[in-house]
Write an enzyme that holds these catalytic residues in place. Sequence first.
Site, mmCIF file in Angstrom:
data_model
loop_
_atom_site.group_PDB
_atom_site.id
_atom_site.type_symbol
_atom_site.label_atom_id
_atom_site.label_comp_id
_atom_site.label_asym_id
_atom_site.label_seq_id
_atom_site.Cartn_x
_atom_site.Cartn_y
_atom_site.Cartn_z
ATOM 1 N N LYS A 19 0.839 -1.202 0.000
ATOM 2 C CA LYS A 19 0.000 0.000 0.000
ATOM 3 C C LYS A 19 0.879 1.260 0.000
ATOM 4 O O LYS A 19 2.072 1.197 0.338
ATOM 5 C CB LYS A 19 -0.897 -0.005 1.244
ATOM 6 C CG LYS A 19 -0.130 0.033 2.559
ATOM 7 C CD LYS A 19 -1.042 -0.234 3.750
ATOM 8 C CE LYS A 19 -0.242 -0.223 5.050
ATOM 9 N NZ LYS A 19 -1.053 -0.693 6.195
ATOM 10 N N TYR A 45 13.306 30.805 7.594
ATOM 11 C CA TYR A 45 12.067 31.480 7.991
ATOM 12 C C TYR A 45 11.945 31.551 9.504
ATOM 13 O O TYR A 45 12.183 30.559 10.196
ATOM 14 C CB TYR A 45 10.852 30.731 7.440
ATOM 15 C CG TYR A 45 10.659 30.871 5.954
ATOM 16 C CD1 TYR A 45 10.475 32.130 5.362
ATOM 17 C CD2 TYR A 45 10.638 29.749 5.136
ATOM 18 C CE1 TYR A 45 10.283 32.256 3.999
ATOM 19 C CE2 TYR A 45 10.441 29.873 3.765
ATOM 20 C CZ TYR A 45 10.261 31.129 3.199
ATOM 21 O OH TYR A 45 10.068 31.243 1.857
HETATM 22 C C1 LIG Z 1 -0.280 -1.701 6.846
HETATM 23 C C2 LIG Z 1 -0.843 -2.999 7.240
HETATM 24 C C3 LIG Z 1 -0.013 -4.081 7.560
HETATM 25 C C4 LIG Z 1 1.480 -3.976 7.658
HETATM 26 O O1 LIG Z 1 1.832 -3.429 8.899
HETATM 27 P P1 LIG Z 1 3.379 -3.292 9.304
HETATM 28 O O2 LIG Z 1 3.355 -2.807 10.687
HETATM 29 O O3 LIG Z 1 3.968 -2.292 8.363
HETATM 30 O O4 LIG Z 1 3.958 -4.634 9.113
HETATM 31 C C5 LIG Z 1 -0.604 -5.308 7.805
HETATM 32 N N1 LIG Z 1 -1.940 -5.460 7.756
HETATM 33 C C6 LIG Z 1 -2.758 -4.432 7.494
HETATM 34 C C7 LIG Z 1 -4.222 -4.664 7.478
HETATM 35 C C8 LIG Z 1 -2.246 -3.172 7.232
HETATM 36 O O5 LIG Z 1 -3.081 -2.153 6.963
#
Ligand SMILES: *Cc1c(COP(=O)(O)O)cnc(C)c1O
Length: 373
Positions: free
Chosen positions: A33, A265
């Site tokens: 993702k 800034y």
């Molecule tokens: C993002 C996500 C993961 C992975 O989590 P990590 O802590 O990066 O391993 C696993 N399952 C779901 C449903 C997620 O949204």
Amino acid sequence: MARAEAIIDLGALEYNIKRLLSNTKADALAVVKADAYGHGLVPVAERALKAGAKWLGTALLEEAVALRDAGITAPTIAWLTPVSDDFESALKKKIDLAIPSLDHLDAVIKAGKSLGISPRVHLEVDTGMSRGGALKEWSALISRAGELSKSGGLEVVGIWSHFARADEPNHSFNEEQLHNFRARVSEAREVGISPKILHLSNSAAALTNESSHFDLVRLGIAMYGLSPDVKSMGGSESLNLKPVMKLRARLHIVKDVPAGSQVGYGGTATTKTDTKLAVVAMGYADGVPRNANSSAGVLVGNKKAPIIGRVSMDQFVVEIGNDSIAHAGDWAYLIGSEGGDGYTADAWAEACGTINYEIVTRIGPRVPRVFTN
Ligand SMILES: *Cc1c(COP(=O)(O)O)cnc(C)c1O
């Protein structure tokens, strides 16, 4: 030539996946993702599969569709799909869908009927996080899913849930969620659902809690070589993981300034002595956190140069010191280095009060990803 780039070491990705797989009897789902946590969706997905991951997982349906459009046919789940999504395209492209509610089940069944396809779904149960998944609705959801499976209108491939505190391996809440998960799965079996795969573990649980692995572990941050929680689990090195992303940008200008010069800034920092500063050609529009303090910076000429003053949209200033031999056009490493000890995503997270996940995922589209190994 490039002004800035994120260098993605696919060999390190492969190493991490094999290391994580050696720790479990379960299959691995590579979580890709958010543009593979900022590392580049398609190259990461392809290499993860080559390294032994059997499944891919995305949050958005669009992300799963992009995998299919790139010709990737491995089993893929999308789990953050509002009911307004185009489930017909999902089904046509053989994307598995997570079902966290009756509303979702209805929408997906409707799409399935209009295509004459039996949707492949993973029922999502809330085991205590109070975020995704069915809680009070679980009995109604499994009873309806059970009926639909019997009539051939639905294929329940999996049942799954998500840990809230897996990055605190000794916390009793993990046991509680695991217990709830087992109980909810038994209820589903009692109404005639027989899921092929159960999945509950994220990276932290994949690393620390084998009793929660079931058939599939969902690997995110650890696959990218970063620790789920530096304080409670140790950093990349102690977990035997290799950070996959290096990040570098050019020095735009190098210049001498007198003691007492205010920088950036708001003049939030002032030089203490006559010194040499350098302007790094990357800023918050690229994902460099605006509120990062001087405990982060860049490695230039194998020397650490801390941030001085506030990060701007396209640039920030570092103090390289009088003895630096850095020149305009040199590479400055924000994350990693060509060999020596550079700043890490963990250091950047610490410097602005966030977690390494946010540091890598926020690197923006102006920064090209360059793939090596
Ligand atoms: C993002 C996500 C993961 C992975 O989590 P990590 O802590 O990066 O391993 C696993 N399952 C779901 C449903 C997620 O949204």
